[in-house]
Write a protein that holds these residues in place. Structure first.
Motif, PDB file in Angstrom:
ATOM      1  N   ILE A 194       0.838  -1.198   0.000  1.00 16.85           N
ATOM      2  CA  ILE A 194       0.000   0.000   0.000  1.00 16.85           C
ATOM      3  C   ILE A 194       0.871   1.245   0.000  1.00 16.85           C
ATOM      4  CG2 ILE A 194      -1.955  -1.116   1.160  1.00 16.85           C
ATOM      5  CD1 ILE A 194      -0.973   0.197   3.793  1.00 16.85           C
ATOM      6  N   SER A 195       0.277   2.367  -0.385  1.00 21.29           N
ATOM      7  CA  SER A 195       0.938   3.667  -0.324  1.00 21.29           C
ATOM      8  C   SER A 195      -0.089   4.699   0.133  1.00 21.29           C
ATOM      9  CB  SER A 195       1.518   4.043  -1.679  1.00 21.29           C
ATOM     10  OG  SER A 195       2.319   5.211  -1.582  1.00 21.29           O
ATOM     11  N   ALA A 196       0.385   5.888   0.440  1.00 19.28           N
ATOM     12  CA  ALA A 196      -0.519   6.946   0.899  1.00 19.28           C
ATOM     13  C   ALA A 196      -1.516   7.314  -0.182  1.00 19.28           C
ATOM     14  CB  ALA A 196       0.287   8.177   1.316  1.00 19.28           C
ATOM     15  N   LEU A 197      -2.683   7.734   0.245  1.00 23.49           N
ATOM     16  CA  LEU A 197      -3.732   8.160  -0.673  1.00 23.49           C
ATOM     17  C   LEU A 197      -3.192   9.254  -1.596  1.00 23.49           C
ATOM     18  CD1 LEU A 197      -6.648   7.107  -0.803  1.00 23.49           C
ATOM     19  CD2 LEU A 197      -7.349   9.167   0.431  1.00 23.49           C
ATOM     20  N   GLY A 198      -3.455   9.116  -2.883  1.00 25.83           N
ATOM     21  CA  GLY A 198      -2.993  10.092  -3.861  1.00 25.83           C
ATOM     22  C   GLY A 198      -1.712   9.705  -4.565  1.00 25.83           C
ATOM     23  N   ALA A 199      -1.104   8.596  -4.174  1.00 23.66           N
ATOM     24  CA  ALA A 199       0.128   8.145  -4.822  1.00 23.66           C
ATOM     25  C   ALA A 199      -0.146   7.783  -6.284  1.00 23.66           C
ATOM     26  CB  ALA A 199       0.694   6.936  -4.081  1.00 23.66           C
TER      27      ALA A 199
END
Length: 252
Positions: A194-199
């Protein structure tokens, strides 16, 4: 999620490959992994670059709050690419041959937020439960390795172990010699990156796939890593739906 002490050099080499691949896609990436923070704090950090989480907390707490990238592929038997399953283990000298024969037995599980150690087991015992009960006792151990040790020492009778972790237990833990696999659970999508929202999801996915290819063969072998499979959140509905159905039928 598989950052065992014995595997940390290989994990660090994998991160170096990931870091370089992310930078090649024009994204900033830290020099080294961060290992000392609470998992949920890392997963929900708005500056998160990349992390791996379990599918159960993803569907219950993270979906819609992070970007889902996909899952590494460990080429597990009976699993499509990127999927995984659990090995349900018992003591080697326990002669019971079916899951139903373990009614009233003692369960060891790593934590209630685990798909592989908790929800997968509930999914399989739920149809066998009577008045929402199947096990006589359940012990939360904190890790798959600790669950294996507890069963081997006769402190519990049965445990579901993430099959990647089971491979490492067989390789690194003496307790494995006192255990056998009773059954394998139904496959589900693997532990997601996963990555931060907006990646930039497409760029992140390209970087992860490139890093797996760039990683040296010895490190890939040590980690059991064979590829990367992009997944979307809908793939993980399977975990949410199975867990909800099981919890209506059985309590632990």
């Amino acid at each position: 999620m598989y950052d065992w002490p014995e595997l940390r050099p290989a994990t660090d080499r994998f991160w170096s490959a990931l870091r370089d691949a992310l930078r090649a896609e024009g994204m900033a990436a830290p020099e080294r992994l961060e290992r000392d923070r609470d998992a949920m704090a890392v997963w929900t950090d708005p500056t998160l670059v990349l992390a791996q989480c379990c599918g159960l907390p993803f569907v219950r707490a993270l979906s819609g709050r992070v970007e889902l990238l996909g899952a590494p592929d460990y080429r597990l038997p009976g699993c499509p690419p990127g999927f995984y399953r659990s090995a349900v283990v018992v003591r080697r000298d326990d002669l019971r041959e079916t899951l139903d024969a373990f009614r009233g037995s003692r369960l060891a599980f790593n934590e209630r937020g685990s798909q592989s150690g908790y929800a997968a087991m509930l999914h399989h015992v739920a149809p066998l439960a009577r008045e929402r009960r199947f096990f006589s006792r359940a012990v939360e151990t904190g890790s798959h390795a600790a669950s294996a040790e507890l069963v081997a020492a006769d402190g519990a009778d049965i445990a579901a172990l993430d099959m990647v972790s089971w491979r490492f237990i067989e390789r690194y833990r003496e307790a494995a010699g006192r255990l056998r696999v009773l059954l394998l659970t139904d496959p589900t999508p693997g532990l997601p990156f996963i990555s931060a929202l907006g990646a930039d999801v497409p760029a992140m996915r390209r970087a992860i796939a490139a890093a797996v290819v760039a990683l040296d063969a010895a490190s890939r072998r040590d980690l059991g890593l064979t590829g990367f499979r992009p997944f979307d959140p809908g793939h993980y509905d399977l975990i949410r739906d199975r867990a909800a159905a099981a919890e209506r039928l059985v309590a632990v």
